[in-house]
Design a protein around this motif. Structure first.
Motif, mmCIF file in Angstrom:
data_model
loop_
_atom_site.group_PDB
_atom_site.id
_atom_site.type_symbol
_atom_site.label_atom_id
_atom_site.label_comp_id
_atom_site.label_asym_id
_atom_site.label_seq_id
_atom_site.Cartn_x
_atom_site.Cartn_y
_atom_site.Cartn_z
ATOM 1 N N GLN A 52 0.814 -1.217 0.000
ATOM 2 C CA GLN A 52 0.000 0.000 0.000
ATOM 3 C C GLN A 52 0.851 1.273 0.000
ATOM 4 O O GLN A 52 0.307 2.365 0.192
ATOM 5 C CB GLN A 52 -0.893 0.019 1.255
ATOM 6 C CG GLN A 52 -1.690 -1.241 1.513
ATOM 7 C CD GLN A 52 -2.718 -1.518 0.434
ATOM 8 O OE1 GLN A 52 -3.286 -0.580 -0.143
ATOM 9 N NE2 GLN A 52 -2.960 -2.791 0.130
ATOM 10 N N HIS A 78 2.053 3.133 -2.112
ATOM 11 C CA HIS A 78 1.723 4.174 -3.095
ATOM 12 C C HIS A 78 0.553 5.034 -2.634
ATOM 13 O O HIS A 78 0.220 6.040 -3.268
ATOM 14 C CB HIS A 78 1.375 3.530 -4.451
ATOM 15 C CG HIS A 78 0.201 2.609 -4.367
ATOM 16 N ND1 HIS A 78 0.268 1.359 -3.790
ATOM 17 C CD2 HIS A 78 -1.095 2.767 -4.785
ATOM 18 C CE1 HIS A 78 -0.918 0.776 -3.855
ATOM 19 N NE2 HIS A 78 -1.769 1.619 -4.452
ATOM 20 N N THR A 79 -0.087 4.641 -1.507
ATOM 21 C CA THR A 79 -1.253 5.384 -1.012
ATOM 22 C C THR A 79 -0.871 6.198 0.230
ATOM 23 O O THR A 79 0.089 5.870 0.933
ATOM 24 C CB THR A 79 -2.395 4.418 -0.648
ATOM 25 O OG1 THR A 79 -1.965 3.584 0.448
ATOM 26 C CG2 THR A 79 -2.751 3.536 -1.827
ATOM 27 N N PRO A 80 -1.638 7.241 0.537
ATOM 28 C CA PRO A 80 -1.361 8.066 1.722
ATOM 29 C C PRO A 80 -1.894 7.416 3.006
ATOM 30 O O PRO A 80 -2.963 7.771 3.513
ATOM 31 C CB PRO A 80 -2.088 9.374 1.416
ATOM 32 C CG PRO A 80 -3.233 8.968 0.553
ATOM 33 C CD PRO A 80 -2.723 7.819 -0.287
ATOM 34 N N LEU A 81 -1.155 6.449 3.546
ATOM 35 C CA LEU A 81 -1.590 5.716 4.735
ATOM 36 C C LEU A 81 -1.595 6.606 5.977
ATOM 37 O O LEU A 81 -0.756 7.502 6.123
ATOM 38 C CB LEU A 81 -0.666 4.519 4.976
ATOM 39 C CG LEU A 81 -0.699 3.421 3.906
ATOM 40 C CD1 LEU A 81 0.407 2.401 4.156
ATOM 41 C CD2 LEU A 81 -2.061 2.741 3.876
ATOM 42 N N ASP A 96 -5.237 3.753 9.544
ATOM 43 C CA ASP A 96 -5.171 2.639 8.597
ATOM 44 C C ASP A 96 -4.331 1.498 9.169
ATOM 45 O O ASP A 96 -4.706 0.317 9.067
ATOM 46 C CB ASP A 96 -4.563 3.099 7.267
ATOM 47 C CG ASP A 96 -5.456 4.088 6.536
ATOM 48 O OD1 ASP A 96 -6.685 3.978 6.658
ATOM 49 O OD2 ASP A 96 -4.910 4.971 5.850
ATOM 50 N N ARG A 137 8.896 3.077 3.621
ATOM 51 C CA ARG A 137 8.869 3.726 2.305
ATOM 52 C C ARG A 137 10.288 3.901 1.769
ATOM 53 O O ARG A 137 10.568 3.603 0.593
ATOM 54 C CB ARG A 137 8.184 5.095 2.403
ATOM 55 C CG ARG A 137 6.688 5.042 2.729
ATOM 56 C CD ARG A 137 6.073 6.437 2.648
ATOM 57 N NE ARG A 137 4.701 6.483 3.127
ATOM 58 C CZ ARG A 137 3.642 6.124 2.421
ATOM 59 N NH1 ARG A 137 3.788 5.646 1.195
ATOM 60 N NH2 ARG A 137 2.418 6.227 2.936
ATOM 61 N N GLY A 151 4.910 6.458 -2.481
ATOM 62 C CA GLY A 151 4.045 7.426 -1.833
ATOM 63 C C GLY A 151 4.570 8.840 -1.752
ATOM 64 O O GLY A 151 4.061 9.632 -0.950
#
Length: 229
Positions: free
Chosen positions: A149, A151-154, A158, A190, A212
């Motif tokens: 995940q 690539h997503t703004p965690l 979350d 990351r 991300g």
């Protein structure tokens, strides 16, 4: 025996003699079986390791199947007033009651002298709460999920949701178990992934999107800062 502290005895309860009251405190500590009590209209149950303190003047009655054995203290000691209605720790109380049960059988025992004081001390002992078991965090599984995940703004929420904790609980556990705050821990993931992809020869712009970061320059700055620390 020290008469001021009261008299200890061992009793087996059977048929009830009817409702009655005493002009002194009566302390019952269960050794075996179940003694059903009614004190001032309130039902209570005394089993092995549990107890009851009946105040002077309180009318009470009982019911037992003949197998209810209790250690009983009849005392005028004023200190027992604070113990009326208070619970006692079962393990500690039962150990003391069984010791006094054996000690009372010996003629040279000091049980009658010190037993009442020990019982009062047992009732005064602070109640300990069982430690709450904590839900284990499977950091390996959480890491694997996060890597998919990146690539997503965690958010902290979350991450916490994945391990069935509240955000606050997760933040505390993360700091304690990893030495990092949640966003620090995620940032490390990351940047670790970014270094792996850079070693594979991918372009920085492509790596930034996968990890991300909004741009190659933002990722480059983060890598430099992380290296300095």
């Amino acid at each position: 025996m020290h008469a001021a502290h009261g008299s200890l005895s061992l009793r087996q309860y059977g048929p009830s003699p009817g409702s009655h009251a005493h002009d002194h405190f009566q302390v019952l500590l269960g050794l075996e079986g179940t003694l059903e009590l009614e004190v001032q209209g309130r039902g209570q149950r005394v089993t092995a390791g549990s107890g009851c303190v009946i105040a002077p003047g309180e009318r009470h009655d009982f019911e037992a199947d003949g197998k209810a054995h209790c250690l009983v203290l009849d005392t005028a000691e004023a200190g027992w007033a604070q113990a009326v209605g208070a619970p006692v720790q079962p393990a500690t109380a039962l150990a003391l009651a069984r010791y006094l049960q054996l000690a009372l059988a010996r003629q040279d025992s000091l049980a009658q002298h010190y037993g009442p004081l020990l019982l009062l001390d047992c009732w005064r002992a602070p109640q300990t709460r069982p430690a709450r078991s904590q839900r284990r965090i499977d950091w390996n599984s959480l890491t694997t999920w996060c890597q998919q995940q990146l690539h997503t703004p965690l958010t902290v929420a979350d991450l916490a949701q994945q391990v069935f904790l509240s955000p606050t609980q997760f933040a505390v556990r993360c700091q304690h178990e990893t030495g990092m705050r949640p966003m620090q821990w995620l940032r490390d993931l990351r940047l670790q992934r970014a270094r792996q992809l850079r070693a594979q020869g991918l372009a920085m712009a492509d790596i930034a999107g996968r990890c991300g970061y909004q741009s190659a320059s933002a990722l480059t700055a983060a890598l430099r800062q992380h290296t300095r620390h």
